[in-house]
Design a protein around this motif. Structure first.
Motif, PDB file in Angstrom:
ATOM      1  N   ILE A   1       0.621  -1.040   0.164  1.00 28.34           N
ATOM      2  CA  ILE A   1       0.003  -0.022   0.319  1.00 28.34           C
ATOM      3  C   ILE A   1       0.825   0.970   0.727  1.00 28.34           C
ATOM      4  O   ILE A   1       0.338   2.288  -0.746  1.00 28.34           O
ATOM      5  N   LEU A   2       1.811   1.273   0.565  1.00 24.14           N
ATOM      6  CA  LEU A   2       2.837   2.475   0.541  1.00 24.14           C
ATOM      7  C   LEU A   2       3.416   2.335  -0.667  1.00 24.14           C
ATOM      8  O   LEU A   2       3.575   3.082  -0.788  1.00 24.14           O
ATOM      9  N   ILE A   3       3.894   1.871  -1.264  1.00 22.70           N
ATOM     10  CA  ILE A   3       4.444   1.522  -2.100  1.00 22.70           C
ATOM     11  C   ILE A   3       3.814   2.518  -3.865  1.00 22.70           C
ATOM     12  O   ILE A   3       3.981   3.530  -4.422  1.00 22.70           O
ATOM     13  N   GLN A   4       2.091   1.774  -3.014  1.00 25.04           N
ATOM     14  CA  GLN A   4       1.309   2.512  -4.514  1.00 25.04           C
ATOM     15  C   GLN A   4       1.491   3.722  -4.685  1.00 25.04           C
ATOM     16  O   GLN A   4       0.738   5.322  -5.554  1.00 25.04           O
ATOM     17  N   ILE A   5       1.344   4.886  -2.671  1.00 25.99           N
ATOM     18  CA  ILE A   5       0.882   5.869  -2.612  1.00 25.99           C
ATOM     19  C   ILE A   5       1.775   6.737  -2.673  1.00 25.99           C
ATOM     20  O   ILE A   5       2.044   7.619  -3.702  1.00 25.99           O
TER      21      ILE A   5
END
Length: 590
Positions: free
Chosen positions: A79-83
């Protein structure tokens, strides 16, 4: 590019910049939200990691728990990578948007400067044009003022020229010639033309018109020939819009000459239906063939002249003059007295003869002269004569006059010359016609004088002597019958005979003027009763005014040209200076 279009593009650019700035602020706000969420997630991740480490220490023996924690961490990391990726894309978009906005701003500034320079150039040109326009307006005002001054000088010089011309005409004894062009009338319509009311009365319908107040122009057209214009010059020209008062204004100075001791004759000449009777008398009643006394605005020359004569006489001492009127017509080359009365006292036209007296002047023995005291009495007498005037309808005019009308107004003035004693008596006495005519010294001449001594000492002393002098001046007002073509007027029988006599008398008038103009030894006055009757006015010492009346219609072009040519010949007649009737008094005493 016009200044108006530049302003429009600048406005569009400003709107576009506002929209981009709004999008940019929205993106920045989105980035702040995402960064806040990112920081929140980092804090949550740290907390989870601490919790995980504690749990792993307590539950290190549980293999299933470790596997679940690993999966959770992997999920959070994804999720952090996508954000992070979304944040990077937003940053790139913001950078591109800033670069686009900057470039657009530079373009707008460049276009704005270009438009500004164009507007500045246009304003400078407009200012220059305004300066030029102000210069032109100043010059126009100067030219207008100069034109006004020139026009005033022209009018003054024109008036002065008229005065000099009239003086020259008077010195040469020329016949004054005026021309009046009447309006188009219903009977001017040629056969086959539409109704007169439906026709467009424009300038092209007229072939005779006034170019100015001294010039008449006639459009002459013949089949197969180019249009030509003929020009005629007269002392005064009236167009269709000129009123009866305007016409009389140029006639009235002659009436002053009448009271100054000159004979005056005013004559109207023209074809049938050209407006002669209207000019001389005014509009006539169809049933009685008289003119309405109450419609003074439409009065012609004859009633207006009489009013002016009595106005001028009212300024003189009372009892020093009397006025008499005669009305005659020349019909079929015979002279008829229209004021003569028969045995029963009724007015009836009686035939009279014309003779030439010892002085070589023409006169009509037994001609009826009626004394009048004012203009109203005069109009009543003239109306009586008009009721007897011969009129017959023709195709040209419904009330065509078939005779020449001559109204004569005679003014007899009595002057007294004496010493101071007699002057005191004259100031208190009124001389009457009967007083003078009863004297044995009153002769038949126009001027007579006689000595007399008062028979009563109450009236005169022993020394005063008087000399009475009678001055008789004559105003002849002539409404000639109209010349006409028998084919156009459609007359037959007795009326055709009338037409023949009318045309022959007018031809005799032209012959007389031609003989005088050429200074022949013999002038054929006696070829017609009309010229014999008017001999003293035409060739004598009277001031003569000829008023030409013409129609502007193409239908009567030939007749109009004949009338205008007659007037031009009349202008060339030199008769010598008019003679004044009242000579200086010569005192005599016994």
């Amino acid at each position: 590019m016009r200044p108006g279009s530049g302003i429009s593009l600048s406005f569009v650019a400003e709107q576009r910049i506002r929209q981009l700035e709004q999008k940019l602020r929205a993106k920045e706000e989105r980035i702040i939200v995402l960064e806040t969420e990112n920081a929140f997630l980092h804090l949550k991740l740290a907390e989870i990691q601490r919790t995980s480490w504690a749990v792993s220490a307590e539950e290190s023996d549980s293999h299933y728990a470790s596997y679940k924690e690993i999966n959770f961490h992997e999920s959070i990391k994804s999720i952090l990578i996508q954000i992070y990726g979304a944040i990077q894309r937003l940053k790139r978009d913001m950078k591109d948007l800033r670069l686009s906005a900057l470039q657009f701003s530079r373009d707008i500034q460049h276009q704005g400067k270009s438009f500004f320079y164009q507007i500045l150039t246009a304003v400078q040109k407009l200012q220059l044009h305004n300066e030029v326009m102000q210069t032109f307006q100043t010059k126009a005002l100067e030219l207008e003022q100069s034109l006004h001054e020139v026009s005033e000088r022209y009018q003054k010089e024109k008036q002065r020229r008229k005065v000099l011309h009239n003086s020259l005409v008077e010195l040469k004894g020329n016949i004054r010639v005026h021309c009046r062009i009447r309006p188009l009338l219903p009977f001017d319509m040629a056969p086959g033309e539409p109704a007169f009311e439906d026709r467009q009365r424009n300038f092209s319908e007229k072939v005779v018109y006034a170019a100015d107040d001294e010039t008449v122009i006639v459009k002459c057209s013949r089949s197969g020939h180019a249009l030509t214009n003929k020009m005629f010059q007269y002392e005064r020209v009236y167009n269709a819009s000129d009123s009866q008062g305007t016409v009389f204004a140029d006639v009235s100075p002659l009436l002053t000459s009448l009271l100054d001791g000159y004979n005056v004759c005013i004559m109207a000449y023209g074809q049938t239906g050209s407006g002669k009777t209207y000019t001389m008398l005014g509009p006539q009643s169809e049933d009685t063939c008289t003119f309405p006394v109450e419609d003074d605005l439409e009065f012609g020359i004859i009633p207006r002249a009489t009013e002016e004569v009595f106005r001028l006489l009212s300024e003189k001492s009372p009892g020093s003059h009397w006025v008499e009127v005669s009305v005659v017509e020349v019909y079929n080359n015979d002279v008829f007295d229209l004021l003569a009365k028969d045995n029963s006292g009724r007015t009836s036209g009686i035939k009279r003869d014309i003779i030439t007296n010892k002085e070589g002047k023409s006169e009509i023995p037994l001609l009826t002269y009626e004394s009048v005291g004012d203009a109203v009495e005069f109009l009543e007498l003239v109306n009586k004569g008009l009721q007897l005037r011969v009129k017959h309808p023709t195709l040209v005019h419904a009330h065509s006059s078939r005779s020449h009308l001559v109204v004569t107004l005679c003014i007899t003035t009595v002057a007294v010359s004496m010493d101071h004693f007699g002057a005191q008596w004259a100031g208190s006495q009124k001389l009457t016609k009967e007083h003078f005519l009863s004297s044995p010294y009153a002769g038949k001449d126009d001027m007579a004088s006689f000595p007399s001594r008062a028979s009563s000492p109450a009236l005169f002393g022993s020394e005063p002597m008087e000399k009475l002098k009678r001055v008789r001046t004559r105003l002849q007002l002539v409404d000639l019958a109209g010349s006409e073509c028998a084919g156009m007027s459609g007359v037959t029988g007795p009326i055709l005979r009338e037409t023949s006599f009318i045309n022959r008398s007018l031809s005799a008038l032209a012959d007389v003027l031609g003989a005088i103009s050429e200074q022949r030894s013999h002038v054929p006055y006696r070829n017609s009763k009309l010229t014999h009757l008017l001999q003293d006015s035409i060739g004598g010492d009277a001031k003569l005014l000829l008023v030409l009346c013409v129609s502007p219609s193409q239908k009567y072009l030939t007749e109009s040209l004949q009338t205008l040519s007659f007037g031009s010949r009349a202008r060339q007649v030199h008769r010598g200076q008019a003679k004044k009737r009242n000579q200086p008094l010569q005192s005599k005493s016994k």
